[in-house]
Design a protein around this motif. Structure first.
Motif, PDB file in Angstrom:
ATOM      1  N   LYS A 155       0.835  -1.206   0.000  1.00  0.00           N
ATOM      2  CA  LYS A 155       0.000   0.000   0.000  1.00  0.00           C
ATOM      3  C   LYS A 155       0.869   1.257   0.000  1.00  0.00           C
ATOM      4  O   LYS A 155       0.607   2.203  -0.771  1.00  0.00           O
ATOM      5  CB  LYS A 155      -0.927   0.012   1.222  1.00  0.00           C
ATOM      6  CG  LYS A 155      -1.789   1.273   1.321  1.00  0.00           C
ATOM      7  CD  LYS A 155      -2.628   1.280   2.592  1.00  0.00           C
ATOM      8  CE  LYS A 155      -1.788   1.534   3.822  1.00  0.00           C
ATOM      9  NZ  LYS A 155      -2.620   1.663   5.047  1.00  0.00           N
ATOM     10  N   LYS A 198       0.832   4.179  -2.821  1.00  0.00           N
ATOM     11  CA  LYS A 198       0.519   5.570  -2.488  1.00  0.00           C
ATOM     12  C   LYS A 198       1.674   6.494  -2.885  1.00  0.00           C
ATOM     13  O   LYS A 198       1.435   7.610  -3.352  1.00  0.00           O
ATOM     14  CB  LYS A 198       0.201   5.686  -0.992  1.00  0.00           C
ATOM     15  CG  LYS A 198      -1.107   5.009  -0.599  1.00  0.00           C
ATOM     16  CD  LYS A 198      -1.393   5.102   0.897  1.00  0.00           C
ATOM     17  CE  LYS A 198      -1.890   6.472   1.270  1.00  0.00           C
ATOM     18  NZ  LYS A 198      -2.363   6.517   2.676  1.00  0.00           N
ATOM     19  N   GLN A 221      -4.292   6.921  -5.492  1.00  0.00           N
ATOM     20  CA  GLN A 221      -5.070   7.545  -4.422  1.00  0.00           C
ATOM     21  C   GLN A 221      -6.132   6.636  -3.834  1.00  0.00           C
ATOM     22  O   GLN A 221      -6.729   6.954  -2.804  1.00  0.00           O
ATOM     23  CB  GLN A 221      -5.713   8.830  -4.943  1.00  0.00           C
ATOM     24  CG  GLN A 221      -4.691   9.885  -5.346  1.00  0.00           C
ATOM     25  CD  GLN A 221      -5.322  11.186  -5.783  1.00  0.00           C
ATOM     26  OE1 GLN A 221      -6.535  11.361  -5.746  1.00  0.00           O
ATOM     27  NE2 GLN A 221      -4.487  12.123  -6.205  1.00  0.00           N
ATOM     28  N   TRP A 250      -7.670   1.957   1.006  1.00  0.00           N
ATOM     29  CA  TRP A 250      -7.546   3.407   1.166  1.00  0.00           C
ATOM     30  C   TRP A 250      -8.290   4.100   0.036  1.00  0.00           C
ATOM     31  O   TRP A 250      -8.561   3.518  -1.012  1.00  0.00           O
ATOM     32  CB  TRP A 250      -6.085   3.832   1.224  1.00  0.00           C
ATOM     33  CG  TRP A 250      -5.327   3.718  -0.067  1.00  0.00           C
ATOM     34  CD1 TRP A 250      -5.000   4.716  -0.931  1.00  0.00           C
ATOM     35  CD2 TRP A 250      -4.785   2.521  -0.655  1.00  0.00           C
ATOM     36  NE1 TRP A 250      -4.297   4.240  -2.006  1.00  0.00           N
ATOM     37  CE2 TRP A 250      -4.149   2.891  -1.863  1.00  0.00           C
ATOM     38  CE3 TRP A 250      -4.776   1.178  -0.278  1.00  0.00           C
ATOM     39  CZ2 TRP A 250      -3.515   1.975  -2.688  1.00  0.00           C
ATOM     40  CZ3 TRP A 250      -4.148   0.259  -1.104  1.00  0.00           C
ATOM     41  CH2 TRP A 250      -3.532   0.654  -2.285  1.00  0.00           C
TER      42      TRP A 250
END
Length: 332
Positions: A187, A191, A196, A209
């Motif tokens: 993750k 990112k 996003q 997320w």
């Protein structure tokens, strides 16, 4: 963790699914693969399939890198180097491995030994959990089998980043935390690349997320412990991680009683009384690491611990299908 209130709803949908909402110019790109001995599924929201595939490639590369560090199935891994030198000498490791071990030991302290990376010392022939297993080992045999499990005998030297297992025969393993750590790292890589919104699902231990293309949160289903093809409940999440530990995937029936493959490292015997534990928090590594010890500690002791911690919640289903939750979880 007030934003966890009312996340859960009862449902009859399929288990552990991530729903997709499709928008004309923004879609969810997915890839499933086998990594670290488990099924990983990586999802990213992007307008372009080519860039999405490149992003996913980077996450896969990160997970593969971590697997090489932590695996016990490769002679040249740092984990096996530590295990080979148990009772002999300290082993210098990468700072990353050292820090993961240090965090594991802190979780062991927190859970009073219910989580212990030295579980690798267990003689697995005593608990094969297959059709040939007709009886449990007696209590004395079980205690002898786990005599080398003791996280307090992992000696760390922060200055030199060395790890030393005090007793010959000791072994560490990252089966209780490695998937979550890899999911969290994947993750972070995504990112950093500007993704996003997405999900990294490590065989049911997942982190999500951002939002789906239509602005909705990700929907996560939790398997019914009596029928893993059905869903017990679902919740909408964003910027959270979920891990579930249950006795419905690997167990043995002896004299009409169900025994989970989860072994209490303090007694050497299988855990009974709990069908399923789900941990919800902000970090996949912590979610993964806490699911098993909550099972081992027992309902009331575990919930008392969870209720004293910040940004973590738990849902427990016992053998009688009674539901227990930490303070900030409320079902609709």
């Amino acid at each position: 963790m007030n934003h966890l209130k009312n996340l859960f709803q009862r449902s009859t949908q399929l288990p552990m699914q991530i729903t997709e909402a499709i928008k004309t110019d923004l879609i969810v790109h997915k890839r499933a693969m086998r990594l670290m001995g488990n099924r990983f599924e990586i999802s990213v929201v992007d307008r372009d399939i080519t860039s999405a595939e490149v992003h996913i490639d980077s996450a896969v590369a990160e997970i593969s890198r971590i697997e090489k560090l932590l695996t016990t199935f490769s002679d040249d891994s740092q984990t096996n180097e530590i295990n080979r030198n148990a009772g002999i000498q300290p082993v210098k490791v990468d700072r990353e491995v050292f820090d993961l071990i240090a965090r594991s030991i802190r979780i062991s302290d927190l859970t009073q030994g219910a989580f212990d990376i030295t579980y690798g010392s267990i003689d697995k022939s005593l608990w094969n959990f297959d059709l040939n297993m007709k009886q449990l080992p007696d209590a004395e045999t079980a205690r002898k089998a786990v005599r080398l499990i003791n996280y307090k005998n992992v000696i760390l030297n922060a200055e030199n980043t060395t790890v030393f297992l005090k007793e010959k025969g000791m072994r560490i393993g990252f089966g209780g935390i490695g998937k979550g750590y890899a999911a969290e790292r994947a993750k972070m890589v995504l990112k950093e690349r500007g993704v996003q919104s997405g999900v990294v699902n490590a065989s049911g231990d997942l982190t999500a997320w951002g939002l789906q293309p239509k602005g909705e949160k990700w929907t996560v289903g939790i398997a019914n412990p009596d029928s893993s093809h059905e869903i017990f409940s679902y919740m909408a999440i964003s910027d959270m991680s979920v891990a579930t530990s249950g006795n419905y995937e690997k167990f043995v029936m002896i004299d009409g009683k169900k025994y989970s493959h989860t072994i209490d490292p303090r007694t050497g015997l299988p855990v009974t009384g709990i069908k399923s534990v789900t941990v919800i928090t902000t970090n996949a590594e912590i979610a993964d690491a806490m699911a098993t010890p909550v099972t081992i500690m027992g309902i009331h002791t575990a919930l008392d611990m969870i209720n004293q911690m910040k940004n973590i919640e738990a849902v427990i289903i016992d053998d009688n299908n009674k539901l227990y939750t930490s303070n900030n979880i409320h079902f609709k």
